[in-house]
Write an enzyme that holds these catalytic residues in place. Structure first.
Site, mmCIF file in Angstrom:
data_model
loop_
_atom_site.group_PDB
_atom_site.id
_atom_site.type_symbol
_atom_site.label_atom_id
_atom_site.label_comp_id
_atom_site.label_asym_id
_atom_site.label_seq_id
_atom_site.Cartn_x
_atom_site.Cartn_y
_atom_site.Cartn_z
ATOM 1 N N TYR A 1 -15.611 18.414 -15.263
ATOM 2 C CA TYR A 1 -15.926 16.983 -15.285
ATOM 3 C C TYR A 1 -16.972 16.687 -14.204
ATOM 4 O O TYR A 1 -16.824 17.116 -13.067
ATOM 5 C CB TYR A 1 -14.653 16.173 -15.039
ATOM 6 C CG TYR A 1 -14.945 14.721 -14.824
ATOM 7 C CD1 TYR A 1 -15.490 13.956 -15.855
ATOM 8 C CD2 TYR A 1 -14.730 14.115 -13.599
ATOM 9 C CE1 TYR A 1 -15.797 12.627 -15.661
ATOM 10 C CE2 TYR A 1 -15.031 12.781 -13.398
ATOM 11 C CZ TYR A 1 -15.569 12.041 -14.435
ATOM 12 O OH TYR A 1 -15.875 10.731 -14.239
ATOM 13 N N ASP B 1 -6.650 20.149 -13.789
ATOM 14 C CA ASP B 1 -6.960 18.837 -14.365
ATOM 15 C C ASP B 1 -6.517 18.882 -15.826
ATOM 16 O O ASP B 1 -7.116 19.569 -16.649
ATOM 17 C CB ASP B 1 -8.466 18.577 -14.239
ATOM 18 C CG ASP B 1 -8.873 17.191 -14.726
ATOM 19 O OD1 ASP B 1 -8.197 16.654 -15.639
ATOM 20 O OD2 ASP B 1 -9.873 16.647 -14.222
ATOM 21 N N ARG C 1 0.826 -1.217 0.000
ATOM 22 C CA ARG C 1 0.000 0.000 0.000
ATOM 23 C C ARG C 1 0.853 1.258 0.000
ATOM 24 O O ARG C 1 0.373 2.351 -0.268
ATOM 25 C CB ARG C 1 -0.984 -0.023 1.203
ATOM 26 C CG ARG C 1 -2.074 1.011 1.101
ATOM 27 C CD ARG C 1 -3.336 0.742 1.942
ATOM 28 N NE ARG C 1 -3.160 -0.056 3.124
ATOM 29 C CZ ARG C 1 -2.625 0.379 4.265
ATOM 30 N NH1 ARG C 1 -2.221 1.632 4.384
ATOM 31 N NH2 ARG C 1 -2.500 -0.449 5.297
ATOM 32 N N LYS D 1 -7.771 7.946 -19.484
ATOM 33 C CA LYS D 1 -8.036 8.531 -20.803
ATOM 34 C C LYS D 1 -6.791 8.436 -21.691
ATOM 35 O O LYS D 1 -6.364 7.345 -21.986
ATOM 36 C CB LYS D 1 -8.539 9.966 -20.622
ATOM 37 C CG LYS D 1 -9.599 10.128 -19.508
ATOM 38 C CD LYS D 1 -10.925 9.445 -19.844
ATOM 39 C CE LYS D 1 -11.898 9.373 -18.670
ATOM 40 N NZ LYS D 1 -12.210 10.610 -17.967
HETATM 41 C C1 LIG Z 1 -12.721 10.976 -16.688
HETATM 42 C C2 LIG Z 1 -12.261 12.242 -16.082
HETATM 43 C C3 LIG Z 1 -11.962 12.316 -14.732
HETATM 44 C C4 LIG Z 1 -12.179 11.159 -13.766
HETATM 45 O O1 LIG Z 1 -11.270 10.139 -13.985
HETATM 46 P P1 LIG Z 1 -11.565 8.600 -13.598
HETATM 47 O O2 LIG Z 1 -10.323 7.931 -14.036
HETATM 48 O O3 LIG Z 1 -12.797 8.191 -14.364
HETATM 49 O O4 LIG Z 1 -11.793 8.546 -12.142
HETATM 50 C C5 LIG Z 1 -11.477 13.514 -14.225
HETATM 51 N N1 LIG Z 1 -11.316 14.584 -15.027
HETATM 52 C C6 LIG Z 1 -11.617 14.564 -16.340
HETATM 53 C C7 LIG Z 1 -11.413 15.785 -17.164
HETATM 54 C C8 LIG Z 1 -12.095 13.389 -16.917
HETATM 55 O O5 LIG Z 1 -12.401 13.376 -18.214
#
Ligand SMILES: *Cc1c(COP(=O)(O)O)cnc(C)c1O
Length: 380
Positions: free
Chosen positions: A100, A171, A49, A196
């Site tokens: 998001y 982000d 962990r 992504k």
């Molecule tokens: C998908 C997404 C997230 C969340 O990510 P997960 O891996 O699904 O938890 C956060 N920010 C943006 C811009 C996203 O497209």
């Protein structure tokens, strides 16, 4: 030597080249590590962990690409939650109205529990963001935003956030470190949904933080360990495999997206096309100033309303109707089909995640679907 991002993506996070040793970082499936004799020290592996060498290989590569130190998390939202952990009890967050939806929902949940307050602002309106910053603990930026593709002025907002004494988080999921490097533009911490583009094959859910601030890095590591927000080693290994081709995938997807956006403008089935590459897009000048590429997400609004938008999503063959984005394959989705999507997102908005297929195949499929819903060429 200052290597280009394409070279870093391929070469970083590898073991020392020792004769007969594996070239690539091995997948380390272990919960525990053989102890050193004596007291534990910070660099020790200890337990699964705390640390894992497969995570570290990914983190070294992403950290070099973003220009900081990275930590891999179980998901993008786990990474976001870790950064929200920096907000003191009762603190104030300034965040985009249309970020998001998981981020917006999480902020709402924390507020309902009395842990923090969020002031939602249009993130592309620098004056409105600055006006909301008095007393803020955290400025949360997404640019371009998911799904409306608003472009925030990163250098200006970074300076305004710091002047107000706030931590500035970006982000960077949509742009990737090849599209923009927020730490170099003034951000304190970057987060990614590794799910992504970074992993890129729609087969893992992972997240990451990146920062240059050593104390913050240590606190985020402690957060990850104590909250158990850790990735599986196999997912980390898959994500690193994906990261090796990030530059090729992003280059092709962005080129495809710019070409498709250009062709989509003016189609009678659509009332709006947004992509930062378009000279007429409200975010174009800003994106051209701070981004190396314009990204591979397009937002379109369907003239016939939400029903026509749904019809579009079920009329494609090559484009898959699915949520998520950033994979090698092209997908599309009407975002307001989710009840949690912010209400400012138009009900007829369809988000296109452009993949790396042949652009003519993508166009032919999209065009037949658009023509069908426009009742325009086929007359049906
Ligand atoms: C998908 C997404 C997230 C969340 O990510 P997960 O891996 O699904 O938890 C956060 N920010 C943006 C811009 C996203 O497209």
């Amino acid at each position: 030597m200052d290597l280009s991002p394409a070279t870093v993506a391929v070469t970083a996070g590898r073991p020392e080249p020792v004769a007969d040793a594996p070239l690539s970082p091995p997948l380390a499936l272990t919960s525990t590590y053989v102890a050193r004799d004596g007291a534990t020290a910070p660099g020790d592996q200890i337990y699964g962990r705390w640390n894992n060498p497969t995570w570290t290989a990914f983190e070294d590569t992403l950290g070099t690409l973003e220009g900081g130190s990275a930590l891999l998390f179980a998901s993008g939202l786990a990474a976001i939650a870790a950064v929200l952990g920096e907000v003191p009890n009762g603190g104030v967050v300034v965040a985009p109205t249309a970020a998001y939806n998981g981020t917006v929902t999480l902020l709402g949940d924390r507020q309902a529990r009395g842990q923090l307050t969020t002031r939602f602002v249009p993130i592309d309106d620098t004056a409105a963001v600055s006006a909301a910053l008095a007393g803020a603990d955290l400025l949360w930026i997404e640019t371009p935003t998911n799904p409306m593709l608003e472009v925030a002025d990163l250098p200006a907002l970074g300076a305004a956030g710091h002047a107000a004494g706030a931590l500035v988080a970006v982000d960077n999921t949509f742009a990737t470190p090849l599209g923009q490097r927020p730490l170099a533009l003034g951000a304190d911490v970057v987060v990614h949904s590794v799910t992504k583009y970074l992993a890129g094959h729609s087969d893992v859910v992972l997240g990451a933080t990146v920062t240059r601030d050593e104390a913050l890095q240590a606190r985020l590591h402690t957060y990850r360990t104590l909250n158990g927000a850790i990735p599986g080693p196999f997912e980390a290994w898959l994500a690193l495999r994906g990261l090796r081709t990030l530059h090729l995938r992003v280059e092709r997807a962005c080129a495809n997206a710019a070409e498709l956006a250009r062709r989509l403008v003016g189609h009678p089935a659509l009332s709006l096309v947004r992509h930062p590459s378009l000279p007429g897009d409200p975010g174009h000048a800003r994106a051209a100033a701070q981004m190396g590429t314009f990204g591979a997400i397009i937002a379109i609004e369907v003239a016939g309303g939400p029903q026509a938008a749904e019809q579009l999503c079920s009329s494609t063959g090559l484009w898959v109707h699915a949520t998520s984005l950033g994979g090698v394959e092209s997908t599309l989705e009407r975002r307001r089909r989710h009840s949690t999507e912010p209400a400012v997102v138009p009900t007829n908005l369809v988000r296109l995640s452009v993949g790396i297929e042949d652009v003519e195949d993508l166009w032919a499929d999209l065009l037949q679907a658009l023509d069908r819903i426009a009742g325009w060429r086929t007359g049906s």
